[in-house]
Motif scaffolding. Structure first.
Motif, short mmCIF file in Angstrom:
data_model
loop_
_atom_site.label_atom_id
_atom_site.label_comp_id
_atom_site.label_asym_id
_atom_site.label_seq_id
_atom_site.Cartn_x
_atom_site.Cartn_y
_atom_site.Cartn_z
N MET A 144 31.88 21.12 12.88
CA MET A 144 31.73 20.61 14.22
C MET A 144 30.34 20.84 14.77
N ALA A 145 29.65 19.59 15.12
CA ALA A 145 28.25 19.76 15.63
C ALA A 145 28.33 20.65 16.82
N GLY A 146 27.28 21.58 17.20
CA GLY A 146 27.22 22.17 18.35
C GLY A 146 26.35 21.23 19.39
N GLU A 147 26.71 22.01 20.67
CA GLU A 147 25.82 21.26 21.83
C GLU A 147 24.32 21.46 21.61
N ILE A 148 23.50 20.48 21.75
CA ILE A 148 22.03 20.57 21.60
C ILE A 148 21.70 20.53 22.83
N PRO A 149 20.66 21.74 23.23
CA PRO A 149 20.26 21.91 24.63
C PRO A 149 19.18 20.87 25.01
N ASP A 150 19.21 20.24 26.33
CA ASP A 150 18.28 19.41 26.79
C ASP A 150 16.88 20.01 26.93
N LEU A 151 15.86 19.17 27.04
CA LEU A 151 14.54 19.97 27.21
C LEU A 151 13.73 18.65 27.80
N GLU A 152 13.44 18.98 29.20
CA GLU A 152 13.00 17.59 29.91
C GLU A 152 11.55 17.95 29.86
N ALA A 153 10.83 16.81 29.91
CA ALA A 153 9.70 16.63 29.76
C ALA A 153 9.06 15.41 30.31
N GLN A 154 7.68 15.29 30.86
CA GLN A 154 7.16 14.32 31.51
C GLN A 154 6.02 13.36 30.63
N GLU A 155 5.78 12.22 30.79
CA GLU A 155 4.90 11.47 29.90
C GLU A 155 3.45 11.97 30.53
N ARG A 156 2.50 12.03 29.52
CA ARG A 156 1.27 12.61 30.15
C ARG A 156 0.52 11.57 30.17
N THR A 157 -0.15 11.09 31.37
CA THR A 157 -1.06 9.90 31.37
C THR A 157 -2.47 10.52 31.06
N GLY A 158 -3.21 9.80 30.10
CA GLY A 158 -4.55 10.18 29.76
C GLY A 158 -4.33 11.13 28.56
N THR A 159 -5.45 11.33 27.85
CA THR A 159 -5.59 12.34 26.53
C THR A 159 -6.86 12.81 26.99
N ILE A 207 25.73 43.02 10.87
CA ILE A 207 24.48 43.00 10.40
C ILE A 207 23.64 41.95 10.64
N ARG A 208 24.39 40.51 10.63
CA ARG A 208 23.68 39.33 10.73
C ARG A 208 24.50 38.68 11.92
N PRO A 209 24.31 38.80 13.27
CA PRO A 209 25.09 37.96 14.30
C PRO A 209 24.68 36.56 14.34
N GLU A 210 23.59 36.37 13.41
CA GLU A 210 23.13 34.80 13.28
C GLU A 210 23.00 34.60 11.57
N VAL A 211 23.17 33.64 11.21
CA VAL A 211 22.60 33.37 9.90
C VAL A 211 21.82 32.24 9.94
N GLU A 212 20.81 32.20 9.07
CA GLU A 212 19.86 30.86 8.80
C GLU A 212 20.29 30.07 7.75
N LEU A 213 20.42 28.75 8.10
CA LEU A 213 21.16 27.75 7.29
C LEU A 213 20.30 26.63 7.32
N ILE A 214 20.41 25.85 6.21
CA ILE A 214 19.82 24.39 6.04
C ILE A 214 20.92 23.49 6.41
N VAL A 215 20.71 22.81 7.45
CA VAL A 215 21.49 21.77 7.98
C VAL A 215 20.94 20.26 8.02
N THR A 216 21.82 19.43 8.16
CA THR A 216 21.34 18.18 8.49
C THR A 216 21.42 18.08 10.30
N ALA A 217 20.17 17.35 10.77
CA ALA A 217 19.89 17.40 12.22
C ALA A 217 21.24 16.66 12.83
N GLY A 218 22.02 15.68 12.12
CA GLY A 218 23.15 15.05 12.81
C GLY A 218 24.58 15.80 12.57
N ASP A 219 24.59 16.94 11.88
CA ASP A 219 25.80 17.61 12.01
C ASP A 219 25.39 19.17 11.75
N ILE A 220 24.82 19.52 13.20
CA ILE A 220 24.79 21.02 13.39
C ILE A 220 25.94 21.74 13.92
#
Length: 223
Positions: free
Chosen positions: A1-16, A131-144
């Motif tokens: 089951m894919a988890g909910e991916i958090p949103d991150l809002e940004a603005q397009e920067r004019t000028g470089t 011991i490990r409340p989280e485990v590091e896994l290799i996953v695909t971006a479309g099925d997290i």
């Protein structure tokens, strides 16, 4: 089951360039860039307070975000670099990489526990230690997955759960190439202390050899 991916809002920067980046920082923003995929790099600004909050939450570089920028399609991104001020240690620039649904990435996945009410070890007063409340896994971006589950319903005191006993989502695998421990049931501290005391009480003082003192050399014992 894919988890909910958090949103991150940004603005397009004019000028470089440095001038636009300095202006962004004066406006309370952190300049950044989104690169990768089949699209041109996109310069962005992220509110400083928002970024600081997410950085302090931890696991920022291993969290997949759904980036939302006005005028652009939402895109899944992962942080690849955070540049910081050499003295203040505050973020001054940030890089994100676009991900396709088939891209494989390393992420920390939360561990949930089943079977606590049935566990004989816990019924006997044992203590569950994660011991490990989280485990590091290799996953695909479309099925997290939003979590993995361990079952402790049959665990006794002294037993543990390793990664090999966990049913992982399809296509996922651990980043560590060994059977590491995730959780264990330990004896309660009072019981452990009592066991230590019993070990000390096992020493029989009557068995300790004594040395019989005699008279000093060259002297005879008095009758």
């Amino acid at each position: 089951m894919a988890g909910e991916i958090p949103d991150l809002e940004a603005q397009e920067r004019t000028g470089t360039g440095k001038g636009a980046a300095r202006q962004a920082r004066r406006d309370g923003m952190v300049p950044g860039i989104v690169f990768g995929g089949d699209t041109d790099p996109l310069p962005i600004n992220i509110p400083f307070n928002t970024l600081i909050q997410k950085l302090r939450a931890g696991r920022f570089k291993s969290t997949l975000f759904n980036m939302k920028v006005d005028g652009h399609d939402d895109v899944r991104v992962i942080c690849r670099d955070v540049q910081r001020h050499v003295v203040k240690d505050l973020p001054t620039h940030i890089d994100f990489m676009r991900l396709k649904r088939t891209t494989q990435i390393n992420l920390f996945i939360a561990v949930e526990v089943d079977g606590e009410e049935e566990s004989p070890g816990l019924k006997q007063g044992g203590v569950l230690t994660m011991i490990r409340p989280e485990v590091e896994l290799i996953v695909t971006a479309g099925d997290i997955p939003d979590h993995v589950t361990i079952d402790i319903s049959e665990l006794e005191i002294g037993d543990s759960v390793t990664i090999s006993a966990v049913k992982l989502p399809k296509g996922a695998k651990p980043t560590i190439d060994r059977d590491f421990v995730i959780a264990q049931i330990s004896a309660p501290s009072g019981l452990a202390s009592q066991s230590d005391d019993e070990d000390e009480d096992d020493v029989d003082v009557d068995e300790v050899p004594t040395t019989e003192m005699g008279p000093p050399d060259g002297e005879e014992a008095e009758d």
